[in-house]
Design a protein around this motif. Sequence first.
Motif, mmCIF file in Angstrom:
data_model
loop_
_atom_site.group_PDB
_atom_site.id
_atom_site.type_symbol
_atom_site.label_atom_id
_atom_site.label_comp_id
_atom_site.label_asym_id
_atom_site.label_seq_id
_atom_site.Cartn_x
_atom_site.Cartn_y
_atom_site.Cartn_z
ATOM 1 N N SER A 174 56.823 46.700 45.303
ATOM 2 C CA SER A 174 55.602 46.589 44.508
ATOM 3 C C SER A 174 55.509 47.729 43.496
ATOM 4 C CB SER A 174 54.364 46.532 45.407
ATOM 5 O OG SER A 174 54.240 47.690 46.186
ATOM 6 N N ALA A 175 55.925 48.931 43.885
ATOM 7 C CA ALA A 175 55.869 50.058 42.943
ATOM 8 C C ALA A 175 56.784 49.802 41.746
ATOM 9 C CB ALA A 175 56.255 51.359 43.635
ATOM 10 N N GLU A 176 57.952 49.229 41.996
ATOM 11 C CA GLU A 176 58.869 48.914 40.886
ATOM 12 C C GLU A 176 58.261 47.851 39.972
ATOM 13 O OE1 GLU A 176 63.130 49.860 43.134
ATOM 14 O OE2 GLU A 176 62.270 47.855 43.246
ATOM 15 N N ALA A 177 57.652 46.828 40.579
ATOM 16 C CA ALA A 177 57.057 45.751 39.771
ATOM 17 C C ALA A 177 55.920 46.296 38.903
ATOM 18 C CB ALA A 177 56.547 44.637 40.678
ATOM 19 N N ILE A 178 55.105 47.175 39.461
ATOM 20 C CA ILE A 178 53.982 47.720 38.700
ATOM 21 C C ILE A 178 54.480 48.688 37.627
ATOM 22 C CG2 ILE A 178 51.927 49.192 38.870
ATOM 23 C CD1 ILE A 178 51.447 47.899 41.668
ATOM 24 N N ALA A 179 55.483 49.518 37.983
ATOM 25 C CA ALA A 179 56.010 50.476 37.002
ATOM 26 C C ALA A 179 56.665 49.751 35.835
ATOM 27 C CB ALA A 179 57.015 51.422 37.676
ATOM 28 N N GLN A 180 57.337 48.626 36.135
ATOM 29 C CA GLN A 180 58.085 47.921 35.090
ATOM 30 C C GLN A 180 57.193 46.986 34.261
ATOM 31 O OE1 GLN A 180 61.932 46.709 36.691
ATOM 32 N NE2 GLN A 180 62.061 45.152 35.076
ATOM 33 N N GLY A 181 56.156 46.435 34.843
ATOM 34 C CA GLY A 181 55.216 45.596 34.095
ATOM 35 C C GLY A 181 55.697 44.178 33.897
ATOM 36 N N LEU A 182 56.660 44.021 32.983
ATOM 37 C CA LEU A 182 57.198 42.704 32.660
ATOM 38 C C LEU A 182 58.664 42.694 33.083
ATOM 39 C CD1 LEU A 182 56.332 40.139 30.950
ATOM 40 C CD2 LEU A 182 57.508 41.226 29.039
ATOM 41 N N SER A 183 59.130 41.548 33.595
ATOM 42 C CA SER A 183 60.531 41.472 33.994
ATOM 43 C C SER A 183 61.437 41.422 32.755
ATOM 44 C CB SER A 183 60.731 40.227 34.860
ATOM 45 O OG SER A 183 62.075 40.119 35.241
ATOM 46 N N MET A 184 62.662 41.937 32.894
ATOM 47 C CA MET A 184 63.623 41.970 31.773
ATOM 48 C C MET A 184 63.893 40.582 31.206
ATOM 49 S SD MET A 184 64.664 45.104 31.480
ATOM 50 C CE MET A 184 65.169 46.604 32.303
ATOM 51 N N ASP A 185 63.802 39.552 32.082
ATOM 52 C CA ASP A 185 64.095 38.187 31.625
ATOM 53 C C ASP A 185 62.894 37.538 30.943
ATOM 54 O OD1 ASP A 185 62.400 37.617 33.744
ATOM 55 O OD2 ASP A 185 64.036 37.165 35.128
ATOM 56 N N GLY A 186 61.853 38.315 30.703
ATOM 57 C CA GLY A 186 60.672 37.778 30.040
ATOM 58 C C GLY A 186 59.668 37.188 31.019
ATOM 59 N N GLY A 187 60.043 37.083 32.292
ATOM 60 C CA GLY A 187 59.150 36.505 33.299
ATOM 61 C C GLY A 187 58.128 37.512 33.803
ATOM 62 N N LEU A 188 57.230 37.027 34.655
ATOM 63 C CA LEU A 188 56.202 37.872 35.250
ATOM 64 C C LEU A 188 56.526 38.091 36.721
ATOM 65 C CD1 LEU A 188 53.035 36.089 33.761
ATOM 66 C CD2 LEU A 188 54.497 37.823 32.721
ATOM 67 N N PHE A 189 56.147 39.233 37.245
ATOM 68 C CA PHE A 189 56.424 39.500 38.662
ATOM 69 C C PHE A 189 55.420 38.799 39.563
ATOM 70 C CE2 PHE A 189 58.422 43.386 36.775
ATOM 71 C CZ PHE A 189 59.723 43.001 37.074
ATOM 72 N N ILE B 202 49.362 40.783 32.513
ATOM 73 C CA ILE B 202 50.680 40.402 32.997
ATOM 74 C C ILE B 202 51.154 41.387 34.071
ATOM 75 C CG2 ILE B 202 51.417 39.159 30.921
ATOM 76 C CD1 ILE B 202 52.922 41.695 30.111
ATOM 77 N N ASN B 203 50.571 42.594 34.126
ATOM 78 C CA ASN B 203 51.008 43.580 35.119
ATOM 79 C C ASN B 203 50.422 43.264 36.497
ATOM 80 O OD1 ASN B 203 51.194 46.057 36.765
ATOM 81 N ND2 ASN B 203 51.999 46.953 34.888
ATOM 82 N N TRP B 204 51.272 43.241 37.496
ATOM 83 C CA TRP B 204 50.825 42.919 38.856
ATOM 84 C C TRP B 204 49.722 43.883 39.319
ATOM 85 C CZ3 TRP B 204 50.306 39.116 41.864
ATOM 86 C CH2 TRP B 204 50.038 39.310 43.233
ATOM 87 N N GLY B 205 49.802 45.118 38.855
ATOM 88 C CA GLY B 205 48.811 46.126 39.249
ATOM 89 C C GLY B 205 47.430 45.837 38.691
ATOM 90 N N ARG B 206 47.367 44.958 37.701
ATOM 91 C CA ARG B 206 46.071 44.583 37.183
ATOM 92 C C ARG B 206 45.576 43.299 37.830
ATOM 93 N NH1 ARG B 206 44.014 43.769 31.136
ATOM 94 N NH2 ARG B 206 42.349 42.418 31.874
ATOM 95 N N LEU B 207 46.496 42.486 38.257
ATOM 96 C CA LEU B 207 46.102 41.195 38.837
ATOM 97 C C LEU B 207 45.652 41.329 40.292
ATOM 98 C CD1 LEU B 207 45.959 38.387 37.767
ATOM 99 C CD2 LEU B 207 48.262 37.983 38.587
#
Length: 495
Positions: free
Chosen positions: A15-30, A230-235
């Motif tokens: 979860s920390a990686e998903a929140i730190a990164q925000g958007l996935s490199m492939d354009g998708g959302l975590f 789009i950031n998991w930390g906001r959702l």
Amino acid sequence: MRYQSTRDSNLKLTSAEAIAQGLSMDGGLFVPESFPRLTEDMIISLVSKPYKDRAAQVLGLFLDDFSAEELEKYAGEAYSQSGYDTAAIAPLYRLDGETDFLELWHGPTSAFKDMALQIMPRLLTASLRKTNETREVCILVATSGDTGKAALEGFCDVPGTRIMVFYPQDGVSDVQKLQMTSQSGSNANVVAVNGNFDDAQTGVKAIFSDEVLRAELNEKGFFLSSANSINWGRLVPQIAYYVSAYCDLMANGTIKYGDEINFCVPTGNFGNILAGYYAKKMGLPIKKLICASNRNDVLTDFINTGVYDKNRPFFTTSSPSMDILVSSNLERLLFELAGKDGAFVSNCMAELTQNGQYEVPAHVLKEITSTFAGGRCSEADTDRTIAEVFEKHHYLMDTHTAVAYKVLGDCRAETGDKTPCVVVSTASPFKFCDSVIKALGQPVASNGVELIGALETLTGCPAPEPLGALRDKTPRFLDTVPVDGMKQAVREFLK
Ligand SMILES: *Cc1c(COP(=O)(O)O)cnc(C)c1O
């Protein structure tokens, strides 16, 4: 628990990686690879607990690389009475025997985005620490009003962060403008853009994808990130208020555990209502989620036909936070409904980019309509609803909430559904004074923040304290830049 991308199920992040990164490199959302269960015992134990404990419990189910102490601390700071004008934080207002309003605007900026943006900076900075990030993060925001101010408040003087907000010079209300330009804090900057919201947003996107600038900022120890939904930390913090509303209905005896309720949500980017869908997936007894749109009704059509088609006129309405043609969080819903099929989501998004539309197959549409209903509300009906509810109940709604309440009424008339419903109320009416005064059939005689007093006099309702205090504020940020000057403004801010 691990997180994957909506476009690639093989990615596995903490979860920390998903929140730190925000958007996935492939354009998708975590998205979380599975949904934790909200058990009966858990819900019952939360009924007597304050909002901060409810939030910490929900967050803990998803963010298992954060300790319970950490999450309790962040929730305690984010949802304390110093920032909200009510101890309940997210109170219910009972309109009649079958309708409650979940008021999500008692925080520092008087709109629901506080519910996420008060805690998200704490989750983000902790995630950066956990992923050994040493650079300083600069949050860039293009805003049509509510997000900019909520992000400024959330990130105000948070160590290790900067925040820069761009707003369209003539595209936000006077109240919203002064809210932003009078922002305090030593890490903030606010700049008007000579253009509309799309120009500002396009400018910010161009800055994000500028590799030369990225390298330059990296040299200086900075990197850019965003605070949008789009950031998991906001959702994830938004799931908590659906649970909280259910607990409050149990606490006041409206329902007992297991009874189903509906939620009706004024929707733009699909972030708010998606959190409700996640709460349902976790086992919260929700029957229907009603997705309310204004004249920009792309989601209503999608829910009713399975065709998402953004090739349509764009309208500027009195509920501007819902004036959206591409609802980015819908991608997360598609992913779940299509059986976590990343290839399917990638195809839909590619079609949306190329042709401006996509259609989901019948079995996916069936999944959608089993949980969601959708409806639209015209500008005239928005005004009429504000006036009618004020006359009948002496309850003052903002334009976004009025859209939802009208759609709920239509839905009830059409389906005969008698399930108790919670209308998610997303902003204080005092954020949109001119529209609300007009809706009440009165002339808009003054302008700017003077209208706050005018609406107070007209209705006898007090403005939230932070909005009332704007009358004594002077703007601190006065810069305006052309769209092609935005990048330079970032450079200057991050010298
Ligand atoms: C942002 C916003 C919305 C729309 O919420 P989404 O999560 O984008 O669907 C609705 N009402 C108000 C007042 C808002 O600020």
